[in-house]
Design a protein around this motif. Structure first.
Motif, PDB file in Angstrom:
ATOM      1  N   MET A 158       0.838  -1.174   0.000  1.00 67.18           N
ATOM      2  CA  MET A 158       0.000   0.000   0.000  1.00 67.18           C
ATOM      3  C   MET A 158       0.884   1.238   0.000  1.00 67.18           C
ATOM      4  O   MET A 158       1.936   1.257   0.615  1.00 67.18           O
ATOM      5  CB  MET A 158      -0.882  -0.007   1.256  1.00 67.18           C
ATOM      6  N   ILE A 159       0.419   2.264  -0.715  1.00 67.57           N
ATOM      7  CA  ILE A 159       1.107   3.541  -0.693  1.00 67.57           C
ATOM      8  C   ILE A 159       0.116   4.595  -0.200  1.00 67.57           C
ATOM      9  O   ILE A 159      -1.003   4.691  -0.706  1.00 67.57           O
ATOM     10  CB  ILE A 159       1.718   3.907  -2.069  1.00 67.57           C
ATOM     11  N   LYS A 160       0.528   5.330   0.816  1.00 69.43           N
ATOM     12  CA  LYS A 160      -0.299   6.410   1.365  1.00 69.43           C
ATOM     13  C   LYS A 160       0.247   7.725   0.823  1.00 69.43           C
ATOM     14  O   LYS A 160       1.446   7.974   0.898  1.00 69.43           O
ATOM     15  CB  LYS A 160      -0.243   6.413   2.893  1.00 69.43           C
ATOM     16  N   GLY A 164       7.573   1.756   5.777  1.00 70.74           N
ATOM     17  CA  GLY A 164       7.388   1.150   7.089  1.00 70.74           C
ATOM     18  C   GLY A 164       6.651  -0.169   6.999  1.00 70.74           C
ATOM     19  O   GLY A 164       6.387  -0.679   5.902  1.00 70.74           O
ATOM     20  N   ASP A 165       6.314  -0.713   8.153  1.00 74.79           N
ATOM     21  CA  ASP A 165       5.615  -2.001   8.204  1.00 74.79           C
ATOM     22  C   ASP A 165       4.256  -1.960   7.515  1.00 74.79           C
ATOM     23  O   ASP A 165       3.777  -2.967   7.016  1.00 74.79           O
ATOM     24  CB  ASP A 165       5.430  -2.444   9.657  1.00 74.79           C
ATOM     25  N   VAL A 176       4.063   8.850   1.354  1.00 73.93           N
ATOM     26  CA  VAL A 176       4.654   9.934   0.580  1.00 73.93           C
ATOM     27  C   VAL A 176       4.645  11.215   1.408  1.00 73.93           C
ATOM     28  O   VAL A 176       3.615  11.599   1.959  1.00 73.93           O
ATOM     29  CB  VAL A 176       3.884  10.161  -0.738  1.00 73.93           C
ATOM     30  N   SER A 177       5.806  11.866   1.502  1.00 74.71           N
ATOM     31  CA  SER A 177       5.934  13.153   2.193  1.00 74.71           C
ATOM     32  C   SER A 177       6.107  14.310   1.220  1.00 74.71           C
ATOM     33  O   SER A 177       5.685  15.426   1.490  1.00 74.71           O
ATOM     34  CB  SER A 177       7.149  13.150   3.130  1.00 74.71           C
ATOM     35  N   ARG A 205      16.803  14.992   4.994  1.00 73.12           N
ATOM     36  CA  ARG A 205      15.506  15.128   5.681  1.00 73.12           C
ATOM     37  C   ARG A 205      15.064  13.832   6.354  1.00 73.12           C
ATOM     38  O   ARG A 205      13.924  13.708   6.771  1.00 73.12           O
ATOM     39  CB  ARG A 205      14.446  15.585   4.674  1.00 73.12           C
ATOM     40  N   GLN A 206      15.947  12.855   6.382  1.00 72.06           N
ATOM     41  CA  GLN A 206      15.673  11.537   6.954  1.00 72.06           C
ATOM     42  C   GLN A 206      14.483  10.868   6.267  1.00 72.06           C
ATOM     43  O   GLN A 206      13.615  10.277   6.905  1.00 72.06           O
ATOM     44  CB  GLN A 206      15.489  11.628   8.464  1.00 72.06           C
ATOM     45  N   LEU A 207      14.473  10.986   4.946  1.00 70.08           N
ATOM     46  CA  LEU A 207      13.462  10.355   4.106  1.00 70.08           C
ATOM     47  C   LEU A 207      14.167   9.430   3.126  1.00 70.08           C
ATOM     48  O   LEU A 207      15.389   9.305   3.160  1.00 70.08           O
ATOM     49  CB  LEU A 207      12.654  11.416   3.337  1.00 70.08           C
ATOM     50  N   GLN A 208      13.398   8.827   2.238  1.00 69.94           N
ATOM     51  CA  GLN A 208      13.930   7.966   1.190  1.00 69.94           C
ATOM     52  C   GLN A 208      13.196   8.281  -0.105  1.00 69.94           C
ATOM     53  O   GLN A 208      12.068   8.776  -0.080  1.00 69.94           O
ATOM     54  CB  GLN A 208      13.652   6.490   1.514  1.00 69.94           C
ATOM     55  N   ILE A 209      13.820   7.941  -1.223  1.00 68.18           N
ATOM     56  CA  ILE A 209      13.048   7.882  -2.461  1.00 68.18           C
ATOM     57  C   ILE A 209      12.204   6.622  -2.331  1.00 68.18           C
ATOM     58  O   ILE A 209      12.736   5.534  -2.131  1.00 68.18           O
ATOM     59  CB  ILE A 209      13.950   7.813  -3.706  1.00 68.18           C
ATOM     60  N   ILE A 210      10.884   6.785  -2.410  1.00 68.93           N
ATOM     61  CA  ILE A 210      10.017   5.610  -2.272  1.00 68.93           C
ATOM     62  C   ILE A 210       9.338   5.232  -3.591  1.00 68.93           C
ATOM     63  O   ILE A 210       8.681   4.203  -3.672  1.00 68.93           O
ATOM     64  CB  ILE A 210       8.967   5.780  -1.157  1.00 68.93           C
TER      65      ILE A 210
END
Length: 152
Positions: A1-3, A33-34, A39-40, A87-92
């Motif tokens: 799932m992608i939010k 995450g689990d 998406v940010s 920014r403590q993110l990832q390319i998702i």
């Protein structure tokens, strides 16, 4: 799932309509995450496809234009990786549009896809967004649809 927040999904759709009849493309930053991907940030990128340079790419089906193919410049991906790390993110994942075609991955999409990432595809027919679907690769390098959960 992608939010994905509704405003980010809208930004993707607006980008797709604005670039019609060419394919748009962009990068999604967030967290994995689990419970799936969240998406940010959504980054519009330029469709850097060059017919002359990529005509020999086996999955391209020969010479094709930006109305049926896209690529994101490596420097855009590197920049996104650096910003995400800071920014403590990832390319998702990545998004792109399919002008006058369904939101189903093409063979070219599969050939250039990487495991783990989500791929949102927006169908744009006659300049208006139709369906929006998300896909990810399974262990056999085949696309499987994943649910898009618009969060606010």
């Amino acid at each position: 799932m992608i939010k994905i927040p509704a405003e980010h999904l809208q930004a993707i759709c607006t980008h797709a309509e604005r670039t019609y009849p060419e394919e748009c493309c962009g990068i999604m930053l967030g967290k994995i995450g689990d419970e799936g991907k969240t998406v940010s940030e959504v980054w519009e990128t330029f469709n850097a496809w060059e017919e002359e340079k990529w005509a020999e790419f086996p999955a391209s089906g020969g010479v094709r234009g930006k109305e049926s193919t896209f690529t994101i410049a490596p420097l855009d991906i590197i920049k996104a990786q650096k910003v995400a790390r800071d920014r403590q993110l990832q390319i998702i994942g990545f998004y792109h549009s399919h002008p006058d075609h369904p939101a189903i991955p093409s063979e070219m999409d599969r050939a250039i896809a990487w495991a783990v990432y989500s791929y949102i595809i927006v169908s744009v027919r006659q300049g208006k967004v139709g369906e929006v679907r998300s896909w990810c690769l399974d262990d056999a390098h085949q696309f499987q649809e994943e649910e898009i959960f618009p969060n606010v």
